[in-house]
Design an enzyme around this catalytic site. Structure first.
Site, mmCIF file in Angstrom:
data_model
loop_
_atom_site.group_PDB
_atom_site.id
_atom_site.type_symbol
_atom_site.label_atom_id
_atom_site.label_comp_id
_atom_site.label_asym_id
_atom_site.label_seq_id
_atom_site.Cartn_x
_atom_site.Cartn_y
_atom_site.Cartn_z
ATOM 1 N N ALA A 67 0.806 -1.024 -0.505
ATOM 2 C CA ALA A 67 -0.081 -0.231 -0.027
ATOM 3 C C ALA A 67 0.739 0.965 -0.012
ATOM 4 C CB ALA A 67 -0.234 -0.270 1.140
ATOM 5 N N GLY A 113 -0.055 -5.034 0.254
ATOM 6 C CA GLY A 113 -1.239 -4.989 0.006
ATOM 7 C C GLY A 113 -1.026 -5.141 -2.349
ATOM 8 N N GLU A 116 -1.165 -9.445 -1.405
ATOM 9 C CA GLU A 116 -3.092 -9.452 -1.350
ATOM 10 C C GLU A 116 -3.412 -9.616 -2.876
ATOM 11 O OE1 GLU A 116 -4.663 -7.831 2.869
ATOM 12 O OE2 GLU A 116 -2.704 -6.598 1.601
ATOM 13 N N GLU A 138 3.316 -5.777 6.951
ATOM 14 C CA GLU A 138 2.530 -4.986 7.525
ATOM 15 C C GLU A 138 2.948 -5.448 8.920
ATOM 16 O OE1 GLU A 138 1.410 -7.008 5.251
ATOM 17 O OE2 GLU A 138 -0.184 -6.288 4.027
ATOM 18 N N ASP A 334 47.312 -7.193 11.242
ATOM 19 C CA ASP A 334 47.296 -7.447 12.524
ATOM 20 C C ASP A 334 48.549 -7.635 12.394
ATOM 21 O OD1 ASP A 334 47.169 -8.040 15.410
ATOM 22 O OD2 ASP A 334 44.712 -7.513 14.807
ATOM 23 N N GLU A 389 42.067 1.142 21.128
ATOM 24 C CA GLU A 389 41.671 2.854 21.710
ATOM 25 C C GLU A 389 42.180 3.118 22.783
ATOM 26 O OE1 GLU A 389 38.458 3.053 20.580
ATOM 27 O OE2 GLU A 389 37.712 5.111 21.376
HETATM 28 P P1 NAI Z 1 40.801 -5.929 20.133
HETATM 29 O O1 NAI Z 1 41.583 -6.134 20.813
HETATM 30 O O2 NAI Z 1 39.518 -7.020 20.268
HETATM 31 O O3 NAI Z 1 40.833 -5.480 18.725
HETATM 32 C C1 NAI Z 1 41.765 -5.021 18.839
HETATM 33 C C2 NAI Z 1 43.325 -5.592 17.230
HETATM 34 O O4 NAI Z 1 43.562 -4.663 16.974
HETATM 35 C C3 NAI Z 1 43.852 -6.633 18.406
HETATM 36 O O5 NAI Z 1 44.083 -8.226 17.402
HETATM 37 C C4 NAI Z 1 45.534 -6.149 18.315
HETATM 38 O O6 NAI Z 1 46.551 -6.894 18.243
HETATM 39 C C5 NAI Z 1 45.086 -5.369 16.751
HETATM 40 N N1 NAI Z 1 46.745 -4.185 17.243
HETATM 41 C C6 NAI Z 1 47.210 -2.828 18.030
HETATM 42 N N2 NAI Z 1 48.453 -2.150 17.591
HETATM 43 C C7 NAI Z 1 47.726 -3.006 16.640
HETATM 44 C C8 NAI Z 1 49.033 -2.276 15.339
HETATM 45 N N3 NAI Z 1 49.840 -1.550 15.498
HETATM 46 N N4 NAI Z 1 48.726 -2.935 14.118
HETATM 47 C C9 NAI Z 1 48.033 -3.425 13.969
HETATM 48 N N5 NAI Z 1 47.413 -4.469 14.800
HETATM 49 C C10 NAI Z 1 47.179 -3.646 15.866
HETATM 50 O O7 NAI Z 1 40.439 -4.410 20.180
HETATM 51 P P2 NAI Z 1 38.518 -4.092 19.783
HETATM 52 O O8 NAI Z 1 37.175 -4.281 20.778
HETATM 53 O O9 NAI Z 1 37.886 -4.846 18.425
HETATM 54 O O10 NAI Z 1 38.533 -2.475 19.499
HETATM 55 C C11 NAI Z 1 38.921 -1.600 18.734
HETATM 56 C C12 NAI Z 1 38.350 -0.764 17.998
HETATM 57 O O11 NAI Z 1 37.662 -0.955 18.049
HETATM 58 C C13 NAI Z 1 38.681 -0.096 19.611
HETATM 59 O O12 NAI Z 1 38.773 1.673 18.732
HETATM 60 C C14 NAI Z 1 37.407 0.098 19.649
HETATM 61 O O13 NAI Z 1 37.178 1.350 21.154
HETATM 62 C C15 NAI Z 1 36.454 -0.255 19.120
HETATM 63 N N6 NAI Z 1 35.082 -0.324 19.252
HETATM 64 C C16 NAI Z 1 34.803 -1.549 20.180
HETATM 65 C C17 NAI Z 1 33.975 -2.428 20.408
HETATM 66 C C18 NAI Z 1 33.717 -3.616 21.331
HETATM 67 O O14 NAI Z 1 32.082 -4.004 21.566
HETATM 68 N N7 NAI Z 1 34.271 -3.895 21.264
HETATM 69 C C19 NAI Z 1 31.948 -1.411 19.399
HETATM 70 C C20 NAI Z 1 32.941 -0.381 18.697
HETATM 71 C C21 NAI Z 1 33.794 0.399 18.733
#
Ligand code: NAI
Length: 675
Positions: A67, A113, A116, A138, A334, A389
């Site tokens: 619709a 719709g 339908e 819907e 990584d 982070e």
């Molecule tokens: P994590 O600790 O699981 O992964 C980080 C990875 O980065 C690790 O595997 C580490 O070996 C790698 N790493 C660190 N330094 C490095 C470098 N110089 N070169 C290459 N690899 C490197 O962290 P996560 O949780 O995945 O977080 C990553 C980013 O995402 C952070 O900025 C965090 O704030 C953000 N974030 C995290 C969320 C979550 O729920 N975990 C949600 C949204 C954002």
């Protein structure tokens, strides 16, 4: 009447071809103009019946999308809604009553719709590729089918399958439509559709109906038992006062058994009532909010094809997998191979779950490559950074990779709390840094905050928005303010939950109070899912950056020190078993003001974000909290809910809470903007 939205031709064999082709639109919808024209055409055909009638679409996009949702918003009263619905039913009934065989020739979607209309035809033929999508969406708008669909679907495919389609809004795709009996015949390509329609008119097989065993289930004495079971299933997912439509669907079937005029009349009366409910009004609004997020685009932006992801942890690994799933070429880097391996294993699981065709699954896997040396940086359109982070680590990384990147390529950081201004200083071209804040879990969360720092170039924002859309996510442009939108607003609510917990309110009671309001998940469980370490970190950064007293994190600290990080470590506030928190049955009732404490803390922070312009407007706040934080869609978002409750009342309650619990509840000056 001149026809603007459809054409009618009769071929040499005497078969009439009604082609629906809504003017100035990319898809057909059954608005009042289209329905009036269809009515006129059907009157002509009643006066001089053809040998058969084929109804088809003039659009390549599909048959009929449903619709016209725009018209829903103008409905002023239940009576008006019922009149409109009955007028629509009458047109569809005319198709069924024609003395000749009728065929719906379907390519692509036939939804709401549109389905339908197809069900009122004697036969349905369709192009059986994976674009074929039949469904009743819907319920997602707080209503149910209103053009006879609640009746004809049960008659055609039986109550269990029809109820399932109507209650879930689930789409039936491809060949399943044939096995379910929704269509009579499938063809391989669009150019065979007309022949198939003609053939079925010539041969006139007995029209399909649900098999006897299925029809038995709609037998009067049986219905109450089945309905009770179905209702119990719905109750596990949604409360009737929050979402009345699924309950209305079962009621209709139980009381009228999908039979006779009374069933159609009851359908019209029921949908008319639903149209006017706040739930439906809000869900329709959310549909438009979602559409607005989806249609964002900055002119001239190019959609990225190649991405390089650095950091293969929780987020980076899943982001890389999602990008490959959606068709992008992805390299994943990584510090060492051991960090990439688990991400690739998770990617394999994702592809297995989401891609049925083994060839396509293999192609997705091939698009995702481990890249320890970072070779992909040089050819990527976007480098997604998802390392730890830590601002210093991120800056050091940018300084290293920027010289290797193509001119014009973008760095997208997944930081959840660091201001972009604190990161872009490491870049020769700071404009190339934008935030692409995914939520966890990446595959399930539909929102991405697109964070713009002061230096972020418009082109970079455009690329990030285009990438989000390419990934089938909803982009939400945000200012680079502490915690952006979602985490900041959630922090206030989760912090309040911790405080209530410390006062002795049992944690399951706190969660139940939020779920009672309609939140997808309670705040304590959410803390466990996000990870207590991350909550602590983000909460601290947000409070610090906003110049507020740092939250008391004793509980969090103790748990974190004991390795209780939440779901990921098997224990946080709750013990986790088989992916679910173990909650003691909470016999206690919640303190009377707990819901206000949680939800007004959230609303007050949302209002602060609005005043500070963290996102463009109140609609974006509502959309962000619904799609990024599980805020109940039937309430329309925190700002809409506050308006519905009354701004003056919210402010008054906040003042009362401030007097009782402290200045954190002081109403934000932004409330005056809501008027
Ligand atoms: P994590 O600790 O699981 O992964 C980080 C990875 O980065 C690790 O595997 C580490 O070996 C790698 N790493 C660190 N330094 C490095 C470098 N110089 N070169 C290459 N690899 C490197 O962290 P996560 O949780 O995945 O977080 C990553 C980013 O995402 C952070 O900025 C965090 O704030 C953000 N974030 C995290 C969320 C979550 O729920 N975990 C949600 C949204 C954002």
């Amino acid at each position: 009447m001149t026809l603007r939205h459809c054409t009618l031709e009769t071929d040499a064999e005497g078969i009439a071809w009604l082609t629906l082709d809504k003017a100035d639109a990319s898809a057909n919808s059954l608005g009042s103009e289209m329905m009036q024209e269809a009515d006129e055409v059907l009157r002509r055909l009643e006066a001089a019946p053809p040998k058969g009638l084929v109804i088809r679409s003039g659009k390549r996009s599909g048959f009929v999308a449903g619709a016209d949702i725009n018209e829903f918003t103008s409905l002023q009263s239940v009576e008006q809604a019922e009149t409109l619905t009955r007028a629509g039913q009458a047109v569809i009934d005319r198709i069924e009553a024609l003395p000749c065989p009728t065929v719906a020739a379907i390519e692509g979607f036939a939804l709401g719709g549109g389905l339908e209309l197809a069900l009122a035809c004697t036969y349905r033929v369709a192009v059986g590729n994976d674009r074929l999508t039949l469904g009743f969406p819907e319920v997602l708008l707080g209503i149910h089918p209103g053009f006879g669909g609640t009746v004809r679907s049960v008659q055609l495919i039986g109550a269990p399958a029809a109820l399932d389609m109507m209650l879930t809004g689930r789409n039936i795709r491809g060949t399943k439509a044939l096995t379910m009996g929704l269509v009579d015949r499938l063809v391989d390509s669009a150019d065979q559709l007309a022949d198939a329609a003609r053939d079925i008119i010539r041969r006139r097989p007995a029209p399909r109906r649900a098999p006897f065993a299925q029809r038995l289930l709609s037998w009067g004495p049986v219905r109450p038992f089945i309905a009770k079971k179905v209702r119990a299933g719905i109750a596990r997912k949604a409360r009737q006062d929050h979402y009345p439509a699924p309950y209305a669907i079962v009621d209709l079937w139980q009381w009228y058994g999908a039979k006779g005029r009374a069933a159609y009349d009851a359908e019209a009366a029921s949908i008319a009532r639903l149209f006017l409910t706040p739930t439906s009004r809000n869900l329709v609004r959310v549909f438009f909010l979602q559409d607005a997020l989806k249609s964002q685009r900055i002119a001239g932006s190019r959609t990225p094809q190649r991405v390089h992801v650095i950091g293969a942890g929780v987020m980076g690994g899943d982001i890389a997998a999602w990008c490959a799933l959606r068709g992008l070429e992805v390299t994943l880097q990584d510090r060492a191979e051991e960090f990439i391996k688990p991400a690739l294993a998770r990617a394999t699981a994702l592809f297995e779950k989401r891609i049925k065709d083994p060839t396509k699954r293999g192609e997705a896997a091939a698009r995702l490559r481990a890249d320890l040396a970072g070779d992909g940086i040089a050819t990527a359109d976007v480098v997604i950074e998802a390392i730890v982070e830590n601002a210093e680590a991120k800056r050091a990384l940018y300084a290293k990779i920027e010289p290797q990147m193509q001119p014009g390529a973008v760095i997208a950081t997944n930081t959840s709390s660091i201001r972009l201004e604190d990161l872009s200083s490491a870049l020769a071209t700071p404009g190339r840094l934008v935030g692409l804040h995914f939520f966890n879990p990446v595959a399930q969360m539909p929102l991405i905050e697109i964070v713009q720092g002061e230096a972020t170039a418009t082109e970079s924002t455009g690329t990030a928005i285009a990438l989000a859309r390419r990934l089938d996510k909803f982009p939400l442009p945000c200012r680079s303010a502490p915690g952006f939108l979602v985490n900041r607003v959630l922090s206030a609510y989760m912090q309040e939950a911790m405080l209530a917990g410390r006062e002795g309110v049992p944690l399951p009671v706190i969660d139940a109070t939020a779920v009672d309001f309609g939140m997808a998940m309670g705040p304590v469980e959410l803390s466990d899912v996000v990870g207590l370490d991350i909550c602590r970190h983000v909460g601290g950064i947000v409070a610090g950056a906003l110049g507020r007293p740092l939250p008391d994190t004793r509980e969090l600290d103790e748990r974190i020190a004991a390795g209780k990080l939440g779901k990921k470590s098997g224990e946080g506030f709750y013990l986790w078993r088989d992916g679910k928190p173990v909650k003691d049955a909470a016999a206690e009732t919640a303190p009377f003001d707990l819901q206000d404490r949680l939800m007004l803390a959230l609303a007050n922070e949302a209002v602060a974000c609005l005043r500070e312009g963290v996102v463009a407007d109140a609609d974006k706040i509502d959309a962000g909290m619904i799609f990024g934080a599980g805020y109940p869609p039937f309430r329309g978002g925190p700002i809409k809910a506050a308006r519905d409750r009354g701004v003056a009342e919210c402010v008054q309650r906040l003042e009362a809470l401030a007097a009782k619990y402290g200045p954190r509840f002081k109403p934000d000056p932004g409330w005056s903007l809501l008027g």
